[in-house]
Design an enzyme around this catalytic site. Structure first.
Site, short mmCIF file in Angstrom:
data_model
loop_
_atom_site.label_atom_id
_atom_site.label_comp_id
_atom_site.label_asym_id
_atom_site.label_seq_id
_atom_site.Cartn_x
_atom_site.Cartn_y
_atom_site.Cartn_z
N CYS D 162 0.81 -1.37 -0.11
CA CYS D 162 0.09 0.06 -0.12
C CYS D 162 0.84 1.13 -0.07
CB CYS D 162 -0.90 0.06 1.22
SG CYS D 162 -0.21 -0.39 2.80
N HIS D 263 -2.27 6.77 3.66
CA HIS D 263 -1.03 6.88 4.16
C HIS D 263 -0.43 8.42 3.51
CE1 HIS D 263 -1.07 3.09 5.28
NE2 HIS D 263 -0.51 2.12 4.58
#
Lengths: 377, 377, 377, 377
Positions: D162, D263
């Site tokens: 990710c 993120h």
């Protein structure tokens, strides 16, 4: 009625928003940008913002972008002359200025739907949670008649405090099924968004609880009586009866918790009826509750007013605050209370049903009931 | 007594810790490393940890380093033979193993002070919050006599659930001053550390509330009765009376909140006495409360048991959980309750007075009262 | 010197605190209340607070109570006449007022130790991180001489931005062992307390990161050069050389994170020396670093300046910010960098070594070096 | 092609999901329940869940309810025979079981789109970020041919970690416009959802940062090279060239932060090209970047791949993670870097584009390019 429906379908109802750059104002804009009946016509904010395009004036904090048709609207000062073409004025003003401004708008014969607390205790101003007490709209003609000078179209209608709203929806469902409630305990765990922006300092709430919200307990204990109460009439004068025919004692303990959106409450109630309903009967009554706002066709009213969870650990604000786009109320853990009769947990989205969404449904109700006079009528 | 004092001053009381690598175990080690009487002699943990020096076995999560005199102690399995030189054994074991292990230790004539829930409902095991009901120690001889075979030194004594502990301290202070309490509402907002490590997943609690903690409400509603109740005696047999002479109904609603340490509670009580005491009388009674643990000279007992805040927004867990190094309880917002008599907010440090600190004070009390038999006697 | 030591032992050094009610001021008070040399003599704050006892004026937010000897001190306005008996004046003033007030205090011949940014870029004002560049104190006589009129005792000395402070301690240790650093990357994850109170709105930081702190990157990139640089001298005039003999490029990216106290940073450096030191050599150099503040006997200097963690997941702010009571710096994860030479993680307590603690050690250094003139000399 | 379009329009492409009860599996279900082409046909999970209706087997943690057409699907064990009618199998399995199960599915001639790390370093398995390197699909025929026995339809294709995904999208946009990047610094601040459920203990991350995620930095430094690199061919054999024609050094520092989803990364890059592009040129290149997934008509591909913020304090995870329903990447603060050339901030939704969404777009690409063989062809 055909003109009304035509106007609504053609989205001809112009609305204005006061306090448009603030937290509640931003929420109004987000919700109204795709409204089937209403079109945003004017935005009001402080003199500091006035004259700027909305996109420059607002410190936008929503997770969706500013609606494109709103970005370039020039923000006005909150003066009635800038809103005279608005059939409805929503107010997300702060309490320190709402009293004067909303009063001036009413005096200019404008229909004001307010989120502020200033007029909630006014004996002529309805305090309406749209899933609960829409029949309080019947006070508006008296408010208009007693105004100096009397008003044709103008009035003030308020919605309730965000924590009160979450409480009264299930209480109303229970009173409808089981008759009067005598006593109610409620402890709230309220989201930070309830305090506006910048609101709660992060230093006060990360890894912390603040067991106090100024004025909140008094609001819950008082507003609940006005909302759940009826309207008495004597000598042709109507009055809110404050649930006085069946005295109701409410004890609220309000806490601020590190949650962004969604007020959670533990609630316990005692009914007049002996024996009281069972937990299962309570669950069924909550599920079955259908407010008039839905049956009358208010487009912003939730399809279901109350969702009852069976899992033992729900509702939770992060998972359940989006139920019905925030317009519904979630209840869980319905069980016996060793002190009163029944206890349960309530979750309500404070920025939706607890604030702007309620105001909008109130306006929809007022339109459908003819309390708001549309130019096309 | 002079031998006792000599032994205590010379710090000759050897203690063991079961579950030493866990959250409660780490707290025991931190608190005991500078204890004036007790010296850590043996550490027990799971077979996986056994045989390793403590510093290797533990995933240390305290904000102070592992005490240097503990780092190299070799961790043992939780078997009585490794603890036979310990006058006192503290247990921070998880409930799934505590029942068998603590029972085996007692059978081996060891004195066990447990944090686990397993024996709390045993009719011969005292459930002691040291600031509240130290007189329940008087049940120990009967527990020893009825054991098969009878015990000389061994017994099990438990402390209460962390949330119960915070509640019963002010309730005991109030009952001492104003007589029996009839009803009590409590809604808790409990810290994540109460669930141990790893405990609560961050995905479940950041920006969230979980309105349910398995078994917690039942514990609070039941333990409160055992702790605040007396001891009845019939035919020479003692029994905990569960507050039955003055029936007390407790209704608990337990919530997990994103706070690291410190359980906050909103509490409302109804007294038998009519008229009930005023808020000011309640405040004074709470401030004046002095438990026996302090007057008897337990070194870990707080100088003051209860602090009463005057500011409207206290206690708060982040600011107030260190009061008396976590051994005291903070109360605030004492005021009238519209449904019962008086309501207030309580904060107790769940990892200190709510867990290891209580166990240690219990052991200090048991030493001073001669319930723990020291080798030097 | 004997008079100096006598005065220090007798705690005769009177100090004042400007901005005493603010976040940094509260920290000064907490730290100074038990200082072995200094005694709090005067407290200054805004006119709104002036005239009140400190306990009434301050919205106290520390986890320990207001020191009892400070509660009743009457807060003054920040005017030099109220501080004329203070040998040292600590300033925790906000930048918007610090420039004028600190200048006025210096002009009144008072020694000012400031946390504010206003004078950090002044070519005559030392910018001192006490574990790094105490030798910059040698600029004070020139500052006094060039003042109009020249000063006998007054001066301004500043400490660094809280994030700069955490960075330069390990950088200085590395330059001392391995010579000049040429390039440095740093990404900070800064605690909310760095923004003061109320500072960061909870709505901006719960479940969020703000990848920007106004002016912070510029401060880190510039202050690092001043602090790590030397002092050049030409024609009898001293000047800070900004590390210009060995140009150093610093690239900072500053982020606000939902952490209460403790700034964490990822750091990568390139040395001039080829080959560069190995990770193990770097670890050893960091551990061995002993600043002059410690060897000279400053009571507030940490016993060890830098702790180097071996565990892969440390330092962490919640576990490591209390190292050396917040006066030390923690480093971990020292390893090769694929782009520069070596990378590692730094944690520094922004409210201790990053603010008030540094100011206090600076004052201790200035006393020991005779830069602060004590009345007893 | 007409058969393909017909099948797609009629939603005849049956898909299965492995690890269906886990975090990634739940996300797959949510995203696929309204997919225009794909229909969920089979769900696989551990033997503990097998045999139960999905609604009983899953501990559902999404903010939308379980899709009604999925609630009653009976969960199967993860064995190929239960998925033989699926043209596509998505895998959200944990790494400890993904290797064997995915291998067995491929051997059974099934097309597997995996989120797990197990096969990412396999020299025959494409590691595809759909907005970046869809041309790596050309490796599939060689993977099938070299399998023993050779495969007709089966293969494994993985998406990236990710955090890698968020990084390579803007890097690819920059390389496309300005040629090779030589060096890249990245510091990540990664959301807790990246660790799955229960994943990160709340005690480890509230009021904290963990400056370490096991294996994450190695993944980012290695995967970036495979994804941004090309495919070389020698003697008819294709191979991923790992960006070796223009060596690229990546230095990653990975941190876990108390953010639920999204993120955030600070990134700095150095280009081969001298002089490097200006910040404004970089902004324009990022905005202009249009990946093939969009132009080819993948229904799950974002309308715009990269949004470039002008405000100085964006992107922020809480406000920007929903951009393009999580399928787009947000970039902000594009500016000069004093050490390399250009630095900026990246935000990518780790549970959408960083996980299930990428897998789904990869499958859409594979269908459109004929790499997935549909039964109707």
């Amino acid at each position: 009625m055909s003109n009304l429906h035509k106007a609504l379908d053609e989205k001809l109802v112009r609305v204005g928003i006061l306090g448009a750059t603030g937290t509640v104002g931003q929420r109004f804009i987000t919700l109204l940008s795709n409204h089937p009946w209403f079109i945003i016509h004017a935005l009001g904010a402080s003199p500091r913002s006035a004259g700027k395009p909305y996109a420059k004036a607002a410190n936008w904090k929503q997770t969706t972008p500013i609606p494109s048709n709103v970005r370039e609207i020039i923000v006005q000062e909150c003066k009635p002359e800038h809103f005279k073409d608005c059939a409805i004025v929503f107010s997300g003003l702060d309490a320190d200025v709402a009293g004067d401004i909303e009063g001036a708008f009413r005096a200019a014969d404008l229909a004001v739907f307010s989120n502020a607390k200033n007029y909630r205790r006014d004996p002529l101003v309805p305090l309406i949670v749209p899933l609960v007490n829409d029949f309080h709209l019947s006070m508006i003609p008296q408010q208009q008649a007693q105004h100096q000078p009397p008003l044709q179209k103008g009035f003030i209608l308020t919605n309730a405090n965000c924590s009160t709203t979450g409480l009264v929806v299930p209480l109303r469902a229970l009173e409808k099924s089981f008759g009067p409630i005598e006593a109610c305990f409620v402890t709230t765990m309220q989201a930070i968004s309830g305090a506006g922006y910048p609101g709660v300092s992060s230093l006060d709430i990360i890894d912390n609880i603040v067991p106090y919200i100024g004025g909140e307990e008094e609001k819950m204990e008082w507003e609940t009586l006005k909302i759940l109460g009826g309207i008495s009439e004597e000598d042709g004068q109507k009055a809110f009866d404050m649930h006085s025919r069946y005295p109701l004692r409410v004890s609220a303990s309000c806490n601020r918790v590190p949650v962004i959106d969604g007020h959670t409450m533990t609630v316990s109630v005692r009914f007049s009826r002996r024996p009281p309903p069972s937990p299962q009967q309570v669950r069924e009554a909550l599920v079955a509750y259908t407010p008039a706002a839905r049956s009358m066709g208010c487009p912003s009213a939730p399809a279901h007013a109350i969702f009852v969870h069976e899992e033992p650990d729900r509702p939770q604000p992060r998972l359940d605050r989006y139920y019905q786009d925030g317009a519904g109320v979630s209840v869980g853990r319905v069980r016996q209370c060793p002190v009163l009769d029944i206890k349960f947990v309530v979750l309500a989205n404070n920025v939706s049903i607890g604030a702007a969404t309620s105001s909008i449904i109130n306006a929809e109700l007022a339109v459908l009931k003819g309390v708001v006079k549309l130019p096309i009528n």
